[in-house]
Design a protein around this motif. Sequence first.
Motif, PDB file in Angstrom:
ATOM      1  N   GLY A 183       0.838  -1.128   0.002  1.00  0.00           N
ATOM      2  CA  GLY A 183       0.024  -0.019   0.117  1.00  0.00           C
ATOM      3  C   GLY A 183       0.773   1.135   0.175  1.00  0.00           C
ATOM      4  N   CYS A 184       1.858   1.544  -1.060  1.00  0.00           N
ATOM      5  CA  CYS A 184       2.731   2.365  -0.747  1.00  0.00           C
ATOM      6  C   CYS A 184       2.200   3.741  -1.446  1.00  0.00           C
ATOM      7  CB  CYS A 184       4.099   2.020  -1.836  1.00  0.00           C
ATOM      8  SG  CYS A 184       3.536   1.954  -3.650  1.00  0.00           S
ATOM      9  N   GLY A 185       1.168   3.928  -2.006  1.00  0.00           N
ATOM     10  CA  GLY A 185       0.381   5.222  -2.428  1.00  0.00           C
ATOM     11  C   GLY A 185       1.546   5.713  -3.359  1.00  0.00           C
ATOM     12  N   VAL A 186       1.914   6.959  -3.205  1.00  0.00           N
ATOM     13  CA  VAL A 186       2.547   7.770  -4.243  1.00  0.00           C
ATOM     14  C   VAL A 186       3.986   7.793  -3.661  1.00  0.00           C
ATOM     15  CG1 VAL A 186       0.907   9.055  -5.088  1.00  0.00           C
ATOM     16  CG2 VAL A 186       2.337   9.905  -2.945  1.00  0.00           C
ATOM     17  N   GLY A 187       4.556   6.702  -2.754  1.00  0.00           N
ATOM     18  CA  GLY A 187       5.689   6.765  -2.240  1.00  0.00           C
ATOM     19  C   GLY A 187       6.362   7.598  -1.199  1.00  0.00           C
ATOM     20  N   ASN A 188       5.625   7.726  -0.134  1.00  0.00           N
ATOM     21  CA  ASN A 188       5.783   8.699   0.981  1.00  0.00           C
ATOM     22  C   ASN A 188       6.451   8.083   1.964  1.00  0.00           C
ATOM     23  OD1 ASN A 188       2.896  10.014  -0.031  1.00  0.00           O
ATOM     24  ND2 ASN A 188       4.479  11.233   0.162  1.00  0.00           N
ATOM     25  N   THR A 189       6.554   6.632   2.001  1.00  0.00           N
ATOM     26  CA  THR A 189       7.375   5.657   2.854  1.00  0.00           C
ATOM     27  C   THR A 189       8.740   5.209   2.073  1.00  0.00           C
ATOM     28  OG1 THR A 189       5.512   5.020   4.225  1.00  0.00           O
ATOM     29  CG2 THR A 189       7.294   3.665   4.203  1.00  0.00           C
ATOM     30  N   VAL A 190       8.483   5.053   1.012  1.00  0.00           N
ATOM     31  CA  VAL A 190       9.531   4.523   0.263  1.00  0.00           C
ATOM     32  C   VAL A 190      10.756   5.457   0.039  1.00  0.00           C
ATOM     33  CG1 VAL A 190      10.114   3.559  -1.990  1.00  0.00           C
ATOM     34  CG2 VAL A 190       8.046   2.664  -1.055  1.00  0.00           C
ATOM     35  N   PHE A 191      10.512   6.552  -0.761  1.00  0.00           N
ATOM     36  CA  PHE A 191      11.317   7.525  -0.703  1.00  0.00           C
ATOM     37  C   PHE A 191      12.134   8.178   0.426  1.00  0.00           C
ATOM     38  CE2 PHE A 191       8.559   8.198  -4.842  1.00  0.00           C
ATOM     39  CZ  PHE A 191       9.484   7.550  -5.543  1.00  0.00           C
ATOM     40  N   PRO A 192      11.562   8.420   1.643  1.00  0.00           N
ATOM     41  CA  PRO A 192      12.157   8.551   2.720  1.00  0.00           C
ATOM     42  C   PRO A 192      13.284   7.423   3.008  1.00  0.00           C
ATOM     43  CG  PRO A 192       9.983   9.369   3.077  1.00  0.00           C
ATOM     44  CD  PRO A 192      10.193   8.642   1.781  1.00  0.00           C
ATOM     45  N   ILE A 193      12.855   6.125   2.938  1.00  0.00           N
ATOM     46  CA  ILE A 193      13.761   5.007   3.157  1.00  0.00           C
ATOM     47  C   ILE A 193      14.976   5.225   2.279  1.00  0.00           C
ATOM     48  CG2 ILE A 193      14.107   2.698   3.150  1.00  0.00           C
ATOM     49  CD1 ILE A 193      10.894   2.437   3.916  1.00  0.00           C
ATOM     50  N   LEU A 194      14.767   5.351   0.941  1.00  0.00           N
ATOM     51  CA  LEU A 194      15.686   5.360   0.172  1.00  0.00           C
ATOM     52  C   LEU A 194      16.746   6.479   0.102  1.00  0.00           C
ATOM     53  CD1 LEU A 194      13.999   4.366  -3.142  1.00  0.00           C
ATOM     54  CD2 LEU A 194      15.411   3.003  -1.980  1.00  0.00           C
ATOM     55  N   ASP A 208       1.038  -1.295  -4.596  1.00  0.00           N
ATOM     56  CA  ASP A 208      -0.095  -0.661  -4.444  1.00  0.00           C
ATOM     57  C   ASP A 208      -1.579  -1.303  -5.162  1.00  0.00           C
ATOM     58  OD1 ASP A 208      -0.966   1.953  -2.624  1.00  0.00           O
ATOM     59  OD2 ASP A 208      -2.610   1.665  -4.173  1.00  0.00           O
ATOM     60  N   PHE A 209      -2.545  -1.114  -4.639  1.00  0.00           N
ATOM     61  CA  PHE A 209      -3.793  -1.579  -5.419  1.00  0.00           C
ATOM     62  C   PHE A 209      -3.885  -0.980  -6.375  1.00  0.00           C
ATOM     63  CE2 PHE A 209      -8.581  -2.271  -5.030  1.00  0.00           C
ATOM     64  CZ  PHE A 209      -8.695  -3.334  -5.888  1.00  0.00           C
ATOM     65  N   SER A 210      -3.590   0.248  -6.600  1.00  0.00           N
ATOM     66  CA  SER A 210      -3.808   1.172  -7.614  1.00  0.00           C
ATOM     67  C   SER A 210      -2.606   1.527  -8.524  1.00  0.00           C
ATOM     68  CB  SER A 210      -4.224   2.713  -7.012  1.00  0.00           C
ATOM     69  OG  SER A 210      -4.055   3.949  -7.879  1.00  0.00           O
ATOM     70  N   SER A 211      -3.165   1.032  -9.746  1.00  0.00           N
ATOM     71  CA  SER A 211      -1.957   1.423 -10.843  1.00  0.00           C
ATOM     72  C   SER A 211      -1.597   2.871 -11.049  1.00  0.00           C
ATOM     73  CB  SER A 211      -2.631   0.623 -12.289  1.00  0.00           C
ATOM     74  OG  SER A 211      -3.834   1.357 -12.421  1.00  0.00           O
ATOM     75  N   THR A 212      -2.659   3.561 -10.893  1.00  0.00           N
ATOM     76  CA  THR A 212      -2.254   5.208 -10.905  1.00  0.00           C
ATOM     77  C   THR A 212      -1.120   5.610  -9.759  1.00  0.00           C
ATOM     78  OG1 THR A 212      -4.434   5.756 -11.584  1.00  0.00           O
ATOM     79  CG2 THR A 212      -3.301   7.551 -10.818  1.00  0.00           C
ATOM     80  N   ALA A 213      -1.524   4.747  -8.451  1.00  0.00           N
ATOM     81  CA  ALA A 213      -0.626   5.334  -7.614  1.00  0.00           C
ATOM     82  C   ALA A 213       1.016   4.654  -8.036  1.00  0.00           C
ATOM     83  CB  ALA A 213      -0.729   4.651  -6.402  1.00  0.00           C
ATOM     84  N   VAL A 214       1.052   3.564  -8.317  1.00  0.00           N
ATOM     85  CA  VAL A 214       2.376   2.928  -8.541  1.00  0.00           C
ATOM     86  C   VAL A 214       3.103   3.789 -10.052  1.00  0.00           C
ATOM     87  CG1 VAL A 214       3.487   0.775  -9.726  1.00  0.00           C
ATOM     88  CG2 VAL A 214       1.631   0.516  -7.763  1.00  0.00           C
ATOM     89  N   GLU A 215       2.288   4.022 -10.756  1.00  0.00           N
ATOM     90  CA  GLU A 215       2.870   4.797 -12.030  1.00  0.00           C
ATOM     91  C   GLU A 215       3.321   6.275 -11.246  1.00  0.00           C
ATOM     92  OE1 GLU A 215       4.248   5.342 -15.695  1.00  0.00           O
ATOM     93  OE2 GLU A 215       3.315   3.714 -14.676  1.00  0.00           O
ATOM     94  N   LEU A 216       2.730   6.643 -10.470  1.00  0.00           N
ATOM     95  CA  LEU A 216       3.370   7.918  -9.935  1.00  0.00           C
ATOM     96  C   LEU A 216       4.581   7.679  -9.069  1.00  0.00           C
ATOM     97  CD1 LEU A 216      -0.143   9.534  -8.317  1.00  0.00           C
ATOM     98  CD2 LEU A 216       1.472  10.490 -10.185  1.00  0.00           C
ATOM     99  N   VAL A 217       4.689   6.762  -8.319  1.00  0.00           N
ATOM    100  CA  VAL A 217       6.020   6.213  -8.086  1.00  0.00           C
ATOM    101  C   VAL A 217       7.125   6.065  -8.847  1.00  0.00           C
ATOM    102  CG1 VAL A 217       7.271   4.503  -6.293  1.00  0.00           C
ATOM    103  CG2 VAL A 217       4.797   5.206  -5.829  1.00  0.00           C
ATOM    104  N   LYS A 218       6.867   5.189  -9.997  1.00  0.00           N
ATOM    105  CA  LYS A 218       7.755   5.210 -11.138  1.00  0.00           C
ATOM    106  C   LYS A 218       8.354   6.349 -11.799  1.00  0.00           C
ATOM    107  CE  LYS A 218       6.584   0.017 -12.189  1.00  0.00           C
ATOM    108  NZ  LYS A 218       6.305  -0.816 -13.205  1.00  0.00           N
ATOM    109  N   THR A 219       7.510   7.229 -12.071  1.00  0.00           N
ATOM    110  CA  THR A 219       7.511   8.501 -12.523  1.00  0.00           C
ATOM    111  C   THR A 219       8.305   9.417 -11.575  1.00  0.00           C
ATOM    112  OG1 THR A 219       5.361   9.314 -12.575  1.00  0.00           O
ATOM    113  CG2 THR A 219       6.154   8.151 -14.308  1.00  0.00           C
ATOM    114  N   ASN A 220       8.292   9.156 -10.475  1.00  0.00           N
ATOM    115  CA  ASN A 220       9.066  10.101  -9.647  1.00  0.00           C
ATOM    116  C   ASN A 220      10.539  10.318  -9.701  1.00  0.00           C
ATOM    117  OD1 ASN A 220      10.376  11.229  -7.074  1.00  0.00           O
ATOM    118  ND2 ASN A 220       8.264  11.051  -6.176  1.00  0.00           N
ATOM    119  N   PRO A 221      11.170  11.521 -10.110  1.00  0.00           N
ATOM    120  CA  PRO A 221      12.519  11.550 -10.429  1.00  0.00           C
ATOM    121  C   PRO A 221      13.501  10.846  -9.437  1.00  0.00           C
ATOM    122  CG  PRO A 221      11.775  13.570  -9.628  1.00  0.00           C
ATOM    123  CD  PRO A 221      10.617  12.708  -9.787  1.00  0.00           C
ATOM    124  N   GLU A 222      13.078  10.702  -8.146  1.00  0.00           N
ATOM    125  CA  GLU A 222      13.899   9.930  -6.918  1.00  0.00           C
ATOM    126  C   GLU A 222      13.707   8.401  -7.023  1.00  0.00           C
ATOM    127  OE1 GLU A 222      12.371  11.559  -3.331  1.00  0.00           O
ATOM    128  OE2 GLU A 222      13.674  13.652  -3.808  1.00  0.00           O
TER     129      GLU A 222
END
Length: 368
Positions: A183-194, A208-222
């Motif tokens: 349930g990563c959403g837009v990466g507000n846990t993942v990116f602080p960890i990285l 994440d359940f949402s393909s839209t959320a996962v796409e937002l994570v993948k397109t994040n410059p980080e």
Amino acid sequence: MRHTPFCVRFIMAAPRTVDGVEAENTKAGLTQSNSSSGDPKRPQFGTRFLTDPRQVFQHNAWDNVEWTDEQEEAAKKKVLENNQPLPPEKQEEYESRANEYWNEFYTIHENRFFKDRHWLFTEFPELAPQCNPNHEPHPDVSGTDSTQQDGFDLKQCRDSAALSGDSCDFPGSSATYRILEVGCGVGNTVFPILKTNNDPGLFVYCCDFSSTAVELVKTNPEYDSNRCLAFVRDLSNVEAGFPMPDGTLDVIVMIFVLSALHPDKMQASISRLARLLKPGGVMLLRDYGRYDMAQLRFKKGRCLSENFYVRGDGTRVYFFTQEELHELFAEAGLEKVQNLVDRRLQVNRGKQLTMYRVWIQCKYRKAS
């Protein structure tokens, strides 16, 4: 130390939040609940206690808030008043269209609604730098090829793969410390960890359940595909595969996500995730507690089943007790390390409003 109980009225007209945004923007000072959990009281992250009700508007939040009997009864009464489940056909509609509602949510909000969860490293040190007991670089970095990686036997995996015809290689297979956020959403846990954890042996998975959320994570410059893999996954679909084998994860993180599942699907989902953990691996959770302000402000016509509701945008939320969560983890074969209730009083000093929040934080370990 017992702090003076006091009574402040419940405020129902608070702004709507998703995945505990208000929780993330305050200090998460956790205290032992009044239940017989047996947990020792832990050091406070926040140490601001309200002993004089007249001083309530001097600060934005107060820690370790104890409810009076009157407050507890008022909360129970409010929940009972709204406990009128919607017809089965409406409940089925929200279940079948759950993916659609979450995609719509992330399409509307994208990155504007969320803030990074920097409090995670205080509450869950397993996510912080130096948490990897091996402290070894990736085998491909050091030029060696270790066959034993912190409990995951690559040789055994390869021997098994040779017999079955499968491949033992998987994203992050060379890592020495693996974290999965569900349930990563837009990466507000993942990116602080990285950004915070520069351990060269670290690999982070997020789904994440949402393909839209996962796409937002993948397109994040980080987003760094060398250290992270984002993928779409319906947690309640226990038959669907994961990109990593069972027994390979050190940490699984769930932040305000289990509550979005239908209660009937929670046990199977937790049990499936538990299989991914290494012996000694931990599952970390923070989620909504029973009688949280968000539960008390639901109006009639929003109840799906007992303590399970649908928001105005079609997304759903459940409100837990400590005992319910303990049963879910224990049934999955995990041992309790921590199961705490966080009762906080948040204050809007400008509008002179008070808001009670109730969250539960858990840490459960797979036996070594």
